[in-house]
Design a protein around this motif. Structure first.
Motif, PDB file in Angstrom:
ATOM      1  N   LEU A   1       0.822  -1.202   0.000  1.00 39.37           N
ATOM      2  CA  LEU A   1       0.000   0.000   0.000  1.00 39.37           C
ATOM      3  C   LEU A   1       0.856   1.251   0.000  1.00 39.37           C
ATOM      4  O   LEU A   1       0.684   2.141  -0.848  1.00 39.37           O
ATOM      5  N   PHE A   2       1.798   1.334   0.918  1.00 43.17           N
ATOM      6  CA  PHE A   2       2.578   2.569   1.006  1.00 43.17           C
ATOM      7  C   PHE A   2       3.571   2.682  -0.138  1.00 43.17           C
ATOM      8  O   PHE A   2       3.913   3.793  -0.565  1.00 43.17           O
ATOM      9  N   GLY A   3       4.025   1.527  -0.646  1.00 42.68           N
ATOM     10  CA  GLY A   3       4.844   1.588  -1.851  1.00 42.68           C
ATOM     11  C   GLY A   3       4.040   2.126  -3.017  1.00 42.68           C
ATOM     12  O   GLY A   3       4.543   2.942  -3.822  1.00 42.68           O
ATOM     13  N   GLY A   4       2.792   1.706  -3.125  1.00 40.01           N
ATOM     14  CA  GLY A   4       1.933   2.181  -4.196  1.00 40.01           C
ATOM     15  C   GLY A   4       1.569   3.641  -4.039  1.00 40.01           C
ATOM     16  O   GLY A   4       1.499   4.391  -5.026  1.00 40.01           O
ATOM     17  N   LEU A   5       1.316   4.064  -2.788  1.00 40.43           N
ATOM     18  CA  LEU A   5       1.002   5.481  -2.568  1.00 40.43           C
ATOM     19  C   LEU A   5       2.177   6.376  -2.966  1.00 40.43           C
ATOM     20  O   LEU A   5       1.998   7.437  -3.572  1.00 40.43           O
ATOM     21  N   ASP A   6       3.376   5.913  -2.642  1.00 44.02           N
ATOM     22  CA  ASP A   6       4.575   6.673  -3.013  1.00 44.02           C
ATOM     23  C   ASP A   6       4.705   6.738  -4.533  1.00 44.02           C
ATOM     24  O   ASP A   6       5.024   7.790  -5.102  1.00 44.02           O
ATOM     25  N   LEU A   7       4.445   5.605  -5.202  1.00 43.98           N
ATOM     26  CA  LEU A   7       4.522   5.581  -6.660  1.00 43.98           C
ATOM     27  C   LEU A   7       3.472   6.502  -7.276  1.00 43.98           C
ATOM     28  O   LEU A   7       3.751   7.222  -8.241  1.00 43.98           O
ATOM     29  N   LEU A   8       2.264   6.499  -6.714  1.00 45.99           N
ATOM     30  CA  LEU A   8       1.200   7.357  -7.229  1.00 45.99           C
ATOM     31  C   LEU A   8       1.562   8.825  -7.072  1.00 45.99           C
ATOM     32  O   LEU A   8       1.317   9.647  -7.969  1.00 45.99           O
ATOM     33  N   CYS A   9       2.183   9.168  -5.940  1.00 37.31           N
ATOM     34  CA  CYS A   9       2.670  10.545  -5.743  1.00 37.31           C
ATOM     35  C   CYS A   9       3.622  10.938  -6.872  1.00 37.31           C
ATOM     36  O   CYS A   9       3.509  12.013  -7.476  1.00 37.31           O
ATOM     37  N   SER A  10       4.572  10.056  -7.112  1.00 38.56           N
ATOM     38  CA  SER A  10       5.598  10.335  -8.114  1.00 38.56           C
ATOM     39  C   SER A  10       4.977  10.501  -9.499  1.00 38.56           C
ATOM     40  O   SER A  10       5.328  11.426 -10.249  1.00 38.56           O
ATOM     41  N   LEU A  11       4.047   9.611  -9.833  1.00 34.20           N
ATOM     42  CA  LEU A  11       3.429   9.682 -11.160  1.00 34.20           C
ATOM     43  C   LEU A  11       2.565  10.924 -11.322  1.00 34.20           C
ATOM     44  O   LEU A  11       2.542  11.550 -12.393  1.00 34.20           O
ATOM     45  N   LEU A  12       1.828  11.287 -10.269  1.00 36.34           N
ATOM     46  CA  LEU A  12       1.007  12.495 -10.351  1.00 36.34           C
ATOM     47  C   LEU A  12       1.885  13.738 -10.504  1.00 36.34           C
ATOM     48  O   LEU A  12       1.534  14.689 -11.222  1.00 36.34           O
ATOM     49  N   GLN A  13       3.011  13.729  -9.830  1.00 37.40           N
ATOM     50  CA  GLN A  13       3.939  14.853  -9.971  1.00 37.40           C
ATOM     51  C   GLN A  13       4.486  14.936 -11.398  1.00 37.40           C
ATOM     52  O   GLN A  13       4.608  16.030 -11.968  1.00 37.40           O
TER      53      GLN A  13
END
Length: 1076
Positions: free
Chosen positions: A333-345
């Motif tokens: 979950l937190f790995g995915g949240l971090d990835l989603l942050c990066s992609l949205l940026q």
């Protein structure tokens, strides 16, 4: 590979040469597998000198052509439902990859016998994952890959997904990205338990061959996550890793939206992000489906664009129904949240520009906005409830801000979503029985804006089996009424007929309890008139329908006919409850013997126990009571109809195990209280009703009589009793209940005095006030009325009686008090005493016990006996049958105690009877007492005292007493130890003579009295005949002859022609029979 002829064969040629065109399951060798085999052989030839198992991605454009051609040919030549051949082709190739080849030496010996896959597997050359993944891309069916993938053993499933990630991460092309993202999405949409035969066979084959990869294969054993035993192990981590690998290759806005949506939806499934996803409200669910279908319909690039509406709706439903099969762990979950942050940026600004650009909203961007909106809510939950570390909190806060910024600038495009297809989508869901189709039926039934279009009506008629629930039937009825009240043209009427018939069919299939729910809803919405009030097509022909139906019902009165009758009435009750109930009530009264059957039918519908809003606040609001009032009350023309009405009403109040349709209180308020007036035509029927309802026990601690104004009710009954004191002197044209009804009133009053107690009023103070009010009102009535309320009064009030009663009774002054009334002057003590004896058995016994008479004083006994006879004839005409019986018991006791002196004269005795008449002395004295009373009553001083109607009543009372006397004579004879037939014959002769004497004395104008006297005289003669025949003593023949002559001579002097001739005829027959 080459063919046996040294040249490559076309797929079609190979198919024709190798197999029949009959598929027989995924591993059966048939036309499809032969064509596929040919394609792979040609591909292998093109790839030479390298084998197909070394196929690389770059080789596919050249070597893959024969395979894709073969697939196309299979689709053209061997059509199968929903492209089943595609799934079988993928399953065959994948199984070929996964299953180890059998040892060459043993293969031919046992393979074809023991291994289902052996034959078809031998047709496919050794291939690798490149062929599998390119085959799936060529087919454009990632769902097939996912269905087979998730059927694999857990560790192998993860390993195969890793192979896919590895494959698309190298030399990544847009088609690789699309395959990966589609597989990801299909994994989330997958539903367990829906595997078809091909998937099941594939799974069984792999498990059978023990295809779990060994540790030497470089794969880790599957990992199960705590608290989630059903999770597909490790798949989220593989998917996340795949996205990280190819993120740099994703350039198209659509693919970026799809990647972000997949990621956001996957993370939203995590257990840490909320308590679970509750279903959307059905209206919102349909709106979203409609939006998705519309997006696909206008997007020519969508794979679903060419699909029909039904297929689009089915796929849209899958898109909205993501399950937790791939729920991420906390680490994922937190790995995915971090990835989603990066992609949205990285992608956010560009995607915002694309959404605001000319392209606008597509399905992928719609998914993204929806997923981010849901994820945003879940992140709030995570911040509030999750035990987060510093780094985790930072990631969540950062992603929350990014999500809010992205949605703030882009969510406006969602306002332009097209939801015009909602009705069409709903109908597609209903017709295909898709997810939430029953919820959709509810919207379909109640949505007024869709209703009565041609498609709507067709859908309802075609799928009416789905609407067989009380809730849906009611919703359809509301829609029907709404339409009917605003549409009156011919076409609208035709549609209403169709819809009404469909609704009635749905309703007919319901259970009886569900039908009652519908009837309750109809009554609550439209009251008694029901649908007929607003729907003209229902109103037209309703009366004819009622007549025909009930005509059939009343002809089939039986237990077998009851269920059919209930079903028929249920339909009519749906259309117009009020008209149906009125028809039942009418027929229950006029159809002989049908009242109980009709009451049973009516009581099958407890929903009819419906309270309306009454126009008069003081009247009951019961629908059934109102129907009884309007259809029956005041229209009963015969005693039989009244009796059937009473029995019908009683059954409705006490239907056995069923629920009562009317309550005693409602019945009392409707049919009793308004009519307890002496001049009311319904007074006697009302009193009979009151008598019946008082016999019904209260179902609650608080008796129902409390709500029926018990003290005014008591006063009304007391006033009726008071009216009987002037009964024979009221104007003939004035209505008043008959003397036969007086006993009923007395019985009702007694019951009420038992039921009405301090508990029927709110407080003891009010109880005392109510008693005082009643006592004050009754004081102006006849004094005997107050005595009948003694049980109610208790110790609050003394018995008030004429002062002269104290002259002949020892009345205790703590219970009795004297009053001076003009009508009770000197010498009236015995009259008051006798009136007290008529009140009740208890008071009669009290009067007998308290009577003071000096039997040793001959003059006092003589005066008492004469005064008694005078009082008797004063009381007699006003007595009811019950009061007269009580008084008769007083006469018997006084005679037995020898207190009353009644000398027996020999006026009808020719010779001294040498018989033992002691057992019959009281009988003879009583008969003489009645005779003396009539002599006094018929004397010149009294003969004009009574009207002719009163004489008939007096004669009826006399006849009833003599009938009882005759029965007592028979009982005494039966109890005698010695034969006493002569004595009985003597008594009968005396009674006969006394009776004829009375008949002779009756004044002119009393001809109507002859009939009861004749009947009694014939009864006496019949008893005489029985006793006379039983007399076998010596000289009995002579005695009988003498008695016969005596009786004939007495009868011959009777002045009443009919009485005389009939009795003489009877006597002649007796004489003739005695001679034989």
């Amino acid at each position: 590979m080459t063919s046996s002829r040294g040249a490559a064969m076309e797929p079609a040629e190979l198919g024709a040469a190798m197999a029949p065109a009959c598929p027989g399951g995924p591993w059966a060798v048939g036309e499809e597998t032969a064509i596929l085999h040919g394609g792979f052989l040609l591909a292998a030839r093109l790839l030479q000198p390298r084998p197909l198992r070394e196929l690389r991605k770059a080789d596919w454009p050249r070597a893959g052509v024969p395979i894709t051609d073969a697939l196309r040919e299979i689709g053209e030549r061997c059509p199968s439902p929903r492209g089943l051949w595609k799934k079988e082709a993928v399953a065959i190739v994948w199984a070929k990859i996964l299953l180890p080849p059998p040892p060459a030496a043993a293969a031919l010996e046992w393979g074809w016998k023991d291994d289902e896959f052996f034959s078809v597997g031998a047709m496919i050359p050794e291939v690798n994952h490149t062929a599998l993944f390119e085959l799936v891309k060529a087919l454009g069916e990632p769902r097939l890959l996912v269905q087979l993938l998730l059927a694999l053993p857990p560790a192998l499933c993860r390993g195969q997904l890793e192979n896919l990630v590895e494959y698309i991460s190298s030399e990544t092309s847009p088609s690789d990205i699309r395959l990966f993202l589609d597989v990801w999405w299909e994994v989330m949409k997958h539903r367990e338990g829906q595997e078809d035969a091909t998937v099941s066979a594939f799974s069984a084959l792999i498990h059978q061959h023990g295809a779990e990869p060994s540790l030497e294969d470089g794969l880790q054993p599957p990992k199960r996550f705590k608290g989630d035993p059903g999770n597909a192990p490790g798949l989220p981590a593989v998917l996340l890793e795949g996205l990280k690998q190819i993120r740099g290759s994703i350039a198209q806005p659509r693919l970026r939206c799809c990647a972000l949506a997949n990621l956001a939806e996957l993370l939203g499934l995590s257990a840490g992000l909320g308590p679970g996803h509750s279903p959307l409200p059905i209206a919102e669910h349909l709106a979203r489906l409609s939006a998705i279908v519309s997006l696909w319909g206008r997007d020519t690039e969508s794979q679903f664009h060419p699909c029909g509406l039904g297929d689009k709706v089915r796929e849209a439903e899958r898109s909205l129904s993501l399950l937790s099969l791939t729920r991420p762990s906390r680490e994922e979950l937190f790995g995915g949240l971090d990835l989603l942050c990066s992609l949205l940026q990285d992608w956010g600004e560009e995607l915002q520009d694309a959404l605001r650009g000319s392209e606008g909203l597509c399905f992928e961007s719609y998914r993204l906005l929806d997923a981010l909106t849901s994820l945003g809510k879940n992140l709030d939950f995570l911040l509030e409830t999750g035990d987060l570390g510093e780094g985790e909190t930072r990631v969540v806060l950062e992603l929350t801000q990014l999500t809010q910024d992205f949605l703030r600038d882009t969510s406006a495009v969602l306002k332009d979503l097209d939801t015009s297809l909602v009705s069409s989508v709903a109908m597609a869901i209903i017709e295909q029985r898709l997810d939430r189709y029953m919820d959709t039926c509810s919207v379909f039934a109640s949505e007024k804006t869709w209703a009565f279009s041609k498609a709507w009506v067709e859908c309802l008629v075609k799928n009416k089996a789905l609407f067989q629930s009380p809730e849906l039937v009611l919703e359809l009825l509301e829609t029907l009424v709404s339409f009917a009240t605003s549409h009156h043209d011919k076409e609208a009427r035709e549609l209403q007929v169709q819809v009404t018939e469909a609704i009635v069919e749905c309703y007919t299939e319901l259970s009886l309890s569900d039908k009652n729910k519908v009837i309750s809803g109809v009554l609550a919405s439209w009251g008694g008139p029901g649908l007929s009030q607003n729907v003209q097509v229902v109103r037209e022909g309703l009366q004819e329908d009622l007549n025909v139906t009930f005509n059939q019902l009343t002809k089939s009165v039986s237990d077998e006919g009851l269920s059919r009758a209930v079903a028929a009435m249920a339909r009519l009750t749906l259309l117009s409850p009020e008209a149906t109930v009125k028809q039942v009530c009418h027929l229950a009264v006029v159809n002989l013997g049908a009242h109980q059957f009709l009451a049973q039918i009516l009581c099958s519908f407890p929903a009819l126990n419906f309270l309306e809003s009454p126009k008069d606040p003081g009247r009951p609001g019961s629908l059934v009571v109102r129907c009884l009032e309007e259809a029956v009350w005041g229209k009963l023309s015969t005693e039989r109809e009244e009796e059937q009405f009473l029995q019908f009403l009683a059954f409705l109040m006490q239907p056995g195990s069923a629920t009562p349709l009317v309550s005693p209180a409602e019945v009392t308020k409707a049919f009793v209280l308004p009519y307890l007036k002496s001049d009311s035509p319904e007074i006697e029927l009302s009193l009979q009703i009151l008598s019946k309802v008082l016999g019904i026990l209260s179902c609650s601690e608080e008796h129902w009589i409390k709500s029926c104004h018990p003290f005014p009710l008591l006063l009304s009954l007391c006033r009726l009793l008071d009216g009987y004191t002037k009964y024979w002197h009221q104007p003939k044209e004035q209505l008043f209940p008959s003397l036969e009804t007086k006993d009923l009133i007395l019985d009702i009053l007694c019951q009420l005095c038992e039921l009405v107690g301090p508990e029927t009023v709110p407080s003891s103070e009010l109880w005392v006030q109510s008693l005082a009010w009643l006592h004050r009102k009754v004081a102006s009535l006849d004094w005997t009325v107050g005595l009948r309320l003694k049980k109610l009064y208790g110790d609050h009030f003394k018995n008030e009686v004429p002062a002269t009663l104290f002259e002949i009774c020892r009345l205790p002054e703590d219970e009795w008090t004297s009053q001076s009334w003009p009508a009770y002057g000197p010498g009236s003590g015995l009259l008051a005493w006798m009136e007290c004896c008529c009140v009740s058995p208890a008071l009669r016994d009290t009067m007998l016990a308290l009577l003071t008479l000096n039997v040793d004083n001959p003059e006092e006994v003589n005066l008492f006996s004469k005064g008694f006879l005078v009082a008797l004839i004063q009381v007699l005409p006003w007595c009811s049958h019950g009061e007269w019986k009580r008084l008769g018991a007083v006469l018997e006791q006084l005679l037995q105690r020898q207190v009353l002196h009644v000398p027996y004269t020999l006026e009808y005795v020719q010779h001294m009877p040498l018989l033992n008449l002691r057992p019959f002395s009281c009988h003879l004295q009583l008969s003489v007492l009645f005779l003396r009373g009539f002599q006094l009553l018929c004397s010149s001083s009294c003969s004009t005292w009574l009207p002719s109607e009163a004489w008939l009543h007096v004669v009826q009372l006399y006849c009833s007493s003599l009938t009882d006397l005759l029965a007592s004579v028979q009982a005494a004879a039966a109890a005698s130890a010695q034969p006493c037939m002569q004595e009985v014959s003597f008594v009968c002769i005396q009674l006969f003579c006394h009776l004829l004497h009375v008949a002779a004395m009756l004044p002119a104008g009393t001809e109507g009295c002859g009939e009861p006297l004749l009947v009694l005289a014939l009864e006496v003669l019949s008893q005489y005949e029985v006793s006379s025949k039983a007399d076998t003593s010596p000289c009995s023949a002579l005695r009988k002859a003498n008695e016969g002559h005596f009786l004939e001579s007495i009868t011959d002097n009777v002045g009443h022609e009919e009485l005389r001739s009939t009795l003489l005829q009877k006597l002649s027959k007796l004489a003739a029979r005695s001679e034989h």
